[in-house]
Structure formats: C-alpha cells, structure tokens
Design an enzyme around this catalytic site. Sequence first.
Site, PDB file in Angstrom:
ATOM      1  N   HIS A 102       4.244 -40.712  -4.100  1.00  0.00           N
ATOM      2  CA  HIS A 102       2.819 -40.445  -4.286  1.00  0.00           C
ATOM      3  C   HIS A 102       2.206 -39.898  -3.002  1.00  0.00           C
ATOM      4  O   HIS A 102       1.435 -38.924  -3.030  1.00  0.00           O
ATOM      5  CB  HIS A 102       2.103 -41.731  -4.695  1.00  0.00           C
ATOM      6  CG  HIS A 102       0.609 -41.605  -4.766  1.00  0.00           C
ATOM      7  ND1 HIS A 102      -0.051 -41.175  -5.896  1.00  0.00           N
ATOM      8  CD2 HIS A 102      -0.356 -41.835  -3.833  1.00  0.00           C
ATOM      9  CE1 HIS A 102      -1.351 -41.158  -5.663  1.00  0.00           C
ATOM     10  NE2 HIS A 102      -1.567 -41.550  -4.414  1.00  0.00           N
ATOM     11  N   GLU A 103       2.540 -40.492  -1.873  1.00  0.00           N
ATOM     12  CA  GLU A 103       1.977 -40.031  -0.599  1.00  0.00           C
ATOM     13  C   GLU A 103       2.490 -38.632  -0.250  1.00  0.00           C
ATOM     14  O   GLU A 103       1.760 -37.822   0.329  1.00  0.00           O
ATOM     15  CB  GLU A 103       2.296 -41.026   0.517  1.00  0.00           C
ATOM     16  CG  GLU A 103       1.707 -42.417   0.295  1.00  0.00           C
ATOM     17  CD  GLU A 103       0.218 -42.407  -0.024  1.00  0.00           C
ATOM     18  OE1 GLU A 103      -0.495 -41.496   0.452  1.00  0.00           O
ATOM     19  OE2 GLU A 103      -0.235 -43.296  -0.759  1.00  0.00           O
ATOM     20  N   HIS A 106       0.378 -36.092  -1.848  1.00  0.00           N
ATOM     21  CA  HIS A 106      -0.814 -35.702  -1.083  1.00  0.00           C
ATOM     22  C   HIS A 106      -0.472 -34.645  -0.030  1.00  0.00           C
ATOM     23  O   HIS A 106      -1.258 -33.724   0.202  1.00  0.00           O
ATOM     24  CB  HIS A 106      -1.420 -36.927  -0.395  1.00  0.00           C
ATOM     25  CG  HIS A 106      -2.148 -37.844  -1.330  1.00  0.00           C
ATOM     26  ND1 HIS A 106      -3.090 -37.385  -2.230  1.00  0.00           N
ATOM     27  CD2 HIS A 106      -2.073 -39.195  -1.499  1.00  0.00           C
ATOM     28  CE1 HIS A 106      -3.571 -38.421  -2.915  1.00  0.00           C
ATOM     29  NE2 HIS A 106      -2.969 -39.520  -2.500  1.00  0.00           N
ATOM     30  N   HIS A 110      -1.991 -30.897   0.261  1.00  0.00           N
ATOM     31  CA  HIS A 110      -2.543 -30.348   1.508  1.00  0.00           C
ATOM     32  C   HIS A 110      -1.934 -28.983   1.811  1.00  0.00           C
ATOM     33  O   HIS A 110      -2.639 -28.039   2.178  1.00  0.00           O
ATOM     34  CB  HIS A 110      -2.262 -31.322   2.652  1.00  0.00           C
ATOM     35  CG  HIS A 110      -2.925 -30.950   3.934  1.00  0.00           C
ATOM     36  ND1 HIS A 110      -2.332 -31.133   5.170  1.00  0.00           N
ATOM     37  CD2 HIS A 110      -4.132 -30.372   4.199  1.00  0.00           C
ATOM     38  CE1 HIS A 110      -3.144 -30.706   6.116  1.00  0.00           C
ATOM     39  NE2 HIS A 110      -4.228 -30.236   5.558  1.00  0.00           N
TER      40      HIS A 110
END
Length: 230
Positions: A102-103, A106, A110
């Site tokens: 999940h991270e 991100h 980006h």
Amino acid sequence: MHFYPFFDPTMILLIPAIIISFWAQTKISSTYNKYSEVRTMNGYTGQQIARMMLDEAGLFDIRIEVVNTKLGDHYDPANRVLRLSPDVYAGGTISSAGIAAHEVGHAIQHKEKYTPLVVRNSIVPVVNVGSSLSWILFLAGMFLGFKGLTTLGILLFSGVVIFQLITLPVEFDASTRALNILKSRGILYGDETKKAQKVLNAAAMTYVAATLMAVSQLIRLIAISNSRDE
C-alpha cells in the site's frame, strides 16, 4: 438559546462519527493482528516486497527505513523515503505484505503525479495552519462577539474537511494498486490477496471515519455559529 462549543446539544452531531471511529480503530487493530499471525507462502518480508515493487516501478532512489511506531507506516514524498513499522518491515505475513505494498502504491502515485495526491500534498501547509488556527479564531469570535472571526474559523476548518475528502481517493487508489501488483506479480498466492484486501479495507475505514468526524465537526461549528444569531 445560545450553545457553547465544548458542552452543548450540538455534541449529539458527533456521536455517529465517534461510534464509527471507535469501530474502525477496533476493526483495523483486530484485522491487522489476525493477519499478522498468518505467514505468506513465499515468506517475503514487507521490506523485500516494498523493494521489489519500488525497483520494478523504476523507483530505485527511494529508501526504505524503519519507523518505530506500530501502524506508523507511510511514504514521505518530500524526502522520498518509505517508512515501515518494525513488524511490517521484517514480517513475512499477510498484514506486512498488504501494508508495505500500500505504501509503495503511494510512491507510485507520486511518480505518476496522481492528481488527488498532488492536490492533497499542495494544500498540506495551508491545512496544517488552518487546523491549528480554526478553533482559536472560532472561539475568539464566539466569546468576543466578532462574527467575522467565527466565520474565518469555520472557513479554515473547511480546509481540513476538504483535505480529508481528497485523502479518500488517494488511499483507496493506493490499495487498489497494491493489490493488483501483489496478485499480478505473484507475490501473494490464492486467497492471500483477499486476506490482504481485508487488512487494507480495515485501514481504509479509519480514513472514512476521520472524514465523517471532520464533516460532523464542521456541521457542529456552523450550528453553534448560527445559534448566536437567533
């Protein structure tokens, strides 16, 4: 009848959000703990999964660090660092796989300049200031009788609500990206992806709860302000 901001009938507006927030925190805690006991078939740690996904996305320069906070996992776009909690970093479980992926989601957002993320990051400084000043200005306006200060406090708090609303698609999209990669890359097998989805869905509910709380609080501030005009 005049209402007062810390103990008044408008507090009832917060009750549904408080209940949902409590449920969401309980849900993420229980789901995370449950699947922290279930090891994945391939045994990759969260750090290994994150590094694999980052490298495949061409994000070789993003470092992975340990942050000593349970469920404190996050991607820092300013410093281009992925920070994972100890259990996620070193764990080879369903929970660690889902959260690490999940991270990375991100980080990929980006890289691709995912619009909701760009907007959210751009308003962070304003929201940070607004969240600190909104209540101060609101209370000052209430006690001093300055309608303009009260209105300004409400407007600043509206920025917090907007931030929370924008956060929802950012978080849901990161989870979708994570699950797609975990499945297509063969990092998780069989029903492991569904179990990881349960972890991420539970985590997402905490953001939904935070949004409901912010919206409820905004409605409450407006109700308190309007009560002065009656």
